[in-house]
Write a protein that holds these residues in place. Structure first.
Motif, PDB file in Angstrom:
ATOM      1  N   ILE A  43      31.539  39.723  34.826  1.00 11.80           N
ATOM      2  CA  ILE A  43      31.815  38.450  34.156  1.00 11.80           C
ATOM      3  C   ILE A  43      33.311  38.293  33.904  1.00 11.80           C
ATOM      4  O   ILE A  43      33.887  37.215  34.098  1.00 11.80           O
ATOM      5  CB  ILE A  43      31.034  38.355  32.829  1.00 11.80           C
ATOM      6  CG1 ILE A  43      29.524  38.268  33.083  1.00 11.80           C
ATOM      7  CG2 ILE A  43      31.501  37.146  32.016  1.00 11.80           C
ATOM      8  CD1 ILE A  43      29.096  37.037  33.838  1.00 11.80           C
ATOM      9  N   GLY A  44      33.957  39.396  33.478  1.00 14.30           N
ATOM     10  CA  GLY A  44      35.402  39.357  33.258  1.00 14.30           C
ATOM     11  C   GLY A  44      36.166  39.083  34.536  1.00 14.30           C
ATOM     12  O   GLY A  44      37.111  38.276  34.544  1.00 14.30           O
ATOM     13  N   GLU A  45      35.779  39.750  35.622  1.00 15.08           N
ATOM     14  CA  GLU A  45      36.441  39.533  36.906  1.00 15.08           C
ATOM     15  C   GLU A  45      36.229  38.105  37.408  1.00 15.08           C
ATOM     16  O   GLU A  45      37.145  37.492  37.962  1.00 15.08           O
ATOM     17  CB  GLU A  45      35.909  40.537  37.930  1.00 15.08           C
ATOM     18  CG  GLU A  45      36.333  41.986  37.648  1.00 15.08           C
ATOM     19  CD  GLU A  45      35.689  42.964  38.610  1.00 15.08           C
ATOM     20  OE1 GLU A  45      34.730  42.555  39.314  1.00 15.08           O
ATOM     21  OE2 GLU A  45      36.130  44.127  38.661  1.00 15.08           O
ATOM     22  N   LEU A  46      35.010  37.581  37.205  1.00 19.07           N
ATOM     23  CA  LEU A  46      34.724  36.206  37.618  1.00 19.07           C
ATOM     24  C   LEU A  46      35.543  35.210  36.797  1.00 19.07           C
ATOM     25  O   LEU A  46      36.024  34.205  37.336  1.00 19.07           O
ATOM     26  CB  LEU A  46      33.231  35.914  37.470  1.00 19.07           C
ATOM     27  CG  LEU A  46      32.741  34.537  37.941  1.00 19.07           C
ATOM     28  CD1 LEU A  46      33.022  34.355  39.428  1.00 19.07           C
ATOM     29  CD2 LEU A  46      31.255  34.363  37.657  1.00 19.07           C
ATOM     30  N   SER A  47      35.732  35.484  35.517  1.00 16.93           N
ATOM     31  CA  SER A  47      36.546  34.613  34.663  1.00 16.93           C
ATOM     32  C   SER A  47      38.007  34.614  35.127  1.00 16.93           C
ATOM     33  O   SER A  47      38.650  33.551  35.198  1.00 16.93           O
ATOM     34  CB  SER A  47      36.466  35.073  33.202  1.00 16.93           C
ATOM     35  OG  SER A  47      35.134  35.053  32.731  1.00 16.93           O
ATOM     36  N   TYR A  48      38.517  35.794  35.441  1.00 18.56           N
ATOM     37  CA  TYR A  48      39.888  35.889  35.953  1.00 18.56           C
ATOM     38  C   TYR A  48      40.014  35.154  37.289  1.00 18.56           C
ATOM     39  O   TYR A  48      41.012  34.464  37.544  1.00 18.56           O
ATOM     40  CB  TYR A  48      40.279  37.359  36.122  1.00 18.56           C
ATOM     41  CG  TYR A  48      41.629  37.571  36.762  1.00 18.56           C
ATOM     42  CD1 TYR A  48      42.807  37.379  36.037  1.00 18.56           C
ATOM     43  CD2 TYR A  48      41.720  37.952  38.100  1.00 18.56           C
ATOM     44  CE1 TYR A  48      44.044  37.554  36.637  1.00 18.56           C
ATOM     45  CE2 TYR A  48      42.948  38.132  38.704  1.00 18.56           C
ATOM     46  CZ  TYR A  48      44.106  37.934  37.971  1.00 18.56           C
ATOM     47  OH  TYR A  48      45.335  38.101  38.571  1.00 18.56           O
ATOM     48  N   PHE A  49      38.990  35.288  38.141  1.00 17.93           N
ATOM     49  CA  PHE A  49      38.953  34.616  39.445  1.00 17.93           C
ATOM     50  C   PHE A  49      38.987  33.100  39.250  1.00 17.93           C
ATOM     51  O   PHE A  49      39.688  32.383  39.978  1.00 17.93           O
ATOM     52  CB  PHE A  49      37.685  35.038  40.185  1.00 17.93           C
ATOM     53  CG  PHE A  49      37.649  34.651  41.631  1.00 17.93           C
ATOM     54  CD1 PHE A  49      38.324  35.390  42.590  1.00 17.93           C
ATOM     55  CD2 PHE A  49      36.903  33.559  42.048  1.00 17.93           C
ATOM     56  CE1 PHE A  49      38.273  35.042  43.935  1.00 17.93           C
ATOM     57  CE2 PHE A  49      36.850  33.202  43.373  1.00 17.93           C
ATOM     58  CZ  PHE A  49      37.532  33.952  44.326  1.00 17.93           C
ATOM     59  N   THR A  50      38.260  32.603  38.241  1.00 13.76           N
ATOM     60  CA  THR A  50      38.229  31.170  37.945  1.00 13.76           C
ATOM     61  C   THR A  50      39.597  30.675  37.488  1.00 13.76           C
ATOM     62  O   THR A  50      40.077  29.621  37.940  1.00 13.76           O
ATOM     63  CB  THR A  50      37.181  30.871  36.860  1.00 13.76           C
ATOM     64  OG1 THR A  50      35.915  31.417  37.249  1.00 13.76           O
ATOM     65  CG2 THR A  50      37.042  29.377  36.632  1.00 13.76           C
ATOM     66  N   LEU A  51      40.234  31.424  36.601  1.00 13.38           N
ATOM     67  CA  LEU A  51      41.567  31.042  36.126  1.00 13.38           C
ATOM     68  C   LEU A  51      42.578  31.039  37.267  1.00 13.38           C
ATOM     69  O   LEU A  51      43.447  30.160  37.341  1.00 13.38           O
ATOM     70  CB  LEU A  51      42.024  31.997  35.019  1.00 13.38           C
ATOM     71  CG  LEU A  51      41.243  31.933  33.701  1.00 13.38           C
ATOM     72  CD1 LEU A  51      41.715  33.040  32.756  1.00 13.38           C
ATOM     73  CD2 LEU A  51      41.406  30.564  33.047  1.00 13.38           C
ATOM     74  N   LYS A  52      42.448  32.012  38.157  1.00 14.45           N
ATOM     75  CA  LYS A  52      43.351  32.076  39.313  1.00 14.45           C
ATOM     76  C   LYS A  52      43.153  30.858  40.216  1.00 14.45           C
ATOM     77  O   LYS A  52      44.122  30.323  40.777  1.00 14.45           O
ATOM     78  CB  LYS A  52      43.099  33.371  40.098  1.00 14.45           C
ATOM     79  CG  LYS A  52      44.132  33.627  41.192  1.00 14.45           C
ATOM     80  CD  LYS A  52      43.892  34.974  41.852  1.00 14.45           C
ATOM     81  CE  LYS A  52      44.918  35.229  42.950  1.00 14.45           C
ATOM     82  NZ  LYS A  52      44.699  36.526  43.636  1.00 14.45           N
ATOM     83  N   TYR A  53      41.898  30.418  40.353  1.00 14.57           N
ATOM     84  CA  TYR A  53      41.621  29.217  41.165  1.00 14.57           C
ATOM     85  C   TYR A  53      42.343  28.001  40.591  1.00 14.57           C
ATOM     86  O   TYR A  53      43.008  27.255  41.322  1.00 14.57           O
ATOM     87  CB  TYR A  53      40.124  28.946  41.240  1.00 14.57           C
ATOM     88  CG  TYR A  53      39.801  27.530  41.668  1.00 14.57           C
ATOM     89  CD1 TYR A  53      39.914  27.145  42.998  1.00 14.57           C
ATOM     90  CD2 TYR A  53      39.425  26.565  40.734  1.00 14.57           C
ATOM     91  CE1 TYR A  53      39.654  25.840  43.393  1.00 14.57           C
ATOM     92  CE2 TYR A  53      39.166  25.265  41.112  1.00 14.57           C
ATOM     93  CZ  TYR A  53      39.273  24.914  42.439  1.00 14.57           C
ATOM     94  OH  TYR A  53      39.016  23.619  42.825  1.00 14.57           O
ATOM     95  N   PHE A  54      42.213  27.781  39.284  1.00 16.62           N
ATOM     96  CA  PHE A  54      42.854  26.621  38.666  1.00 16.62           C
ATOM     97  C   PHE A  54      44.379  26.711  38.760  1.00 16.62           C
ATOM     98  O   PHE A  54      45.061  25.696  38.919  1.00 16.62           O
ATOM     99  CB  PHE A  54      42.428  26.499  37.200  1.00 16.62           C
ATOM    100  CG  PHE A  54      41.032  25.969  37.031  1.00 16.62           C
ATOM    101  CD1 PHE A  54      40.723  24.673  37.400  1.00 16.62           C
ATOM    102  CD2 PHE A  54      40.034  26.770  36.520  1.00 16.62           C
ATOM    103  CE1 PHE A  54      39.433  24.171  37.252  1.00 16.62           C
ATOM    104  CE2 PHE A  54      38.743  26.288  36.365  1.00 16.62           C
ATOM    105  CZ  PHE A  54      38.443  24.981  36.733  1.00 16.62           C
ATOM    106  N   LYS A  55      44.901  27.915  38.682  1.00 12.83           N
ATOM    107  CA  LYS A  55      46.345  28.100  38.793  1.00 12.83           C
ATOM    108  C   LYS A  55      46.827  27.791  40.209  1.00 12.83           C
ATOM    109  O   LYS A  55      47.806  27.059  40.403  1.00 12.83           O
ATOM    110  CB  LYS A  55      46.705  29.540  38.413  1.00 12.83           C
ATOM    111  CG  LYS A  55      48.188  29.845  38.503  1.00 12.83           C
ATOM    112  CD  LYS A  55      48.472  31.301  38.175  1.00 12.83           C
ATOM    113  CE  LYS A  55      49.950  31.635  38.347  1.00 12.83           C
ATOM    114  NZ  LYS A  55      50.228  33.065  38.070  1.00 12.83           N
ATOM    115  N   GLU A  56      46.127  28.332  41.212  1.00 13.02           N
ATOM    116  CA  GLU A  56      46.546  28.149  42.599  1.00 13.02           C
ATOM    117  C   GLU A  56      46.288  26.735  43.098  1.00 13.02           C
ATOM    118  O   GLU A  56      47.009  26.245  43.970  1.00 13.02           O
ATOM    119  CB  GLU A  56      45.807  29.150  43.500  1.00 13.02           C
ATOM    120  CG  GLU A  56      46.199  30.600  43.285  1.00 13.02           C
ATOM    121  CD  GLU A  56      47.612  30.907  43.753  1.00 13.02           C
ATOM    122  OE1 GLU A  56      48.149  30.132  44.578  1.00 13.02           O
ATOM    123  OE2 GLU A  56      48.196  31.901  43.283  1.00 13.02           O
TER     124      GLU A  56
END
Length: 260
Positions: free
Chosen positions: A18-31
């Motif tokens: 869940i933590g990795e998926l949350s970080y992945f989501t934030l990275k998507y919005f950033k990129e």
């Protein structure tokens, strides 16, 4: 003791994911907000996802309309309420059945495809080669696919709903000799903005979840051909569970607004 350790290990792995998926989501919005933007790849993915899923969504929607009407009609006939059939089917399909079933179909068709595609690219080191060559693989592969699913799944849901209503109309036309105009007049008279708007909004979240989980599972796929299969399989399972959670939250929030 062994059972407790197993549960603890499972919970730990779950929360880590869940933590990795949350970080992945934030990275998507950033990129996704940083240039350059891969418009050509985005359009390509939109076309591929929409075109390849359209037939399956259409057939599924048509069967949903047929089955729902055939199963419900005898009960309504028994109570003398057959005239309510178009209204009931229209509200059921637009509010809940259409978006949910179509999203599950897309999770199996699109989510597994993304997981397998990115997983095979990770296993064959194509993603590593893109990083070495100076290309941003996350922006090119992940951002475009998540954005494409977010845009295309709502359109597929609209098409699926329309075909499902047409399938329901065919049953009513054959069983009760109801005209096309009369049937759809009753459907649209029964529908309100409170039925259409929440269903449309949650369909965007469905598309985002399908693309996000599929890309996450494929992008971080473990080495080996077995990892590709696991990535595709876990993408479908995890996405399906996430869709039910999103649907519950959407219905709960919509219910609060109905009461207000």
């Amino acid at each position: 003791m062994v059972l407790i350790n197993t549960i603890n290990t499972g919970l730990k792995a779950f929360f880590i994911e869940i933590g990795e998926l949350s970080y992945f989501t934030l990275k998507y919005f950033k990129e996704s907000t940083k240039p350059p933007f891969e418009f050509k790849e985005l359009l390509k993915q939109c076309y591929l996802m929409g075109n390849r899923s359209l037939l399956l969504v259409g057939i599924t929607g048509f069967i949903i309309g047929l089955v729902l009407t055939l199963q419900t009609r005898p009960t309504l006939t028994e109570f003398g309420a057959v005239s309510w059939m178009p209204s009931m089917v229209g509200i059921s399909i637009v509010r809940e059945i259409g978006p949910m079933i179509t999203a599950l179909v897309c999770a199996g068709r699109i989510g597994s495809g993304i997981g397998a595609e990115l997983g095979s690219m990770r296993v064959t080191e194509q993603i590593d080669a893109m990083e070495v060559s100076g290309t941003n693989p996350f922006k090119y592969l992940v951002v475009t696919r998540i954005t494409a699913t977010t845009l295309m799944v709502p359109l597929l849901i609209i098409v699926g709903d329309a075909i499902a209503l047409y399938g329901s109309y065919l049953v009513e036309n054959l069983k009760g000799d109801v005209s096309f105009q009369l049937y759809f007049n009753k459907v649209f008279n029964a529908l309100a903005y409170g039925d259409i708007v929440p269903a449309t909004i949650k369909s965007f979240f469905f598309g985002f979840a399908i693309g996000l989980v599929g890309c996450f599972k494929g992008y971080y796929c473990k080495k080996g051909t077995v990892g590709v299969g696991k990535a595709a399989n876990s993408a479908v399972v995890f996405t399906s569970l996430l869709l039910f959670v999103i649907d519950f939250i959407a219905v709960f929030i919509a219910d609060i607004f109905y009461e207000l």
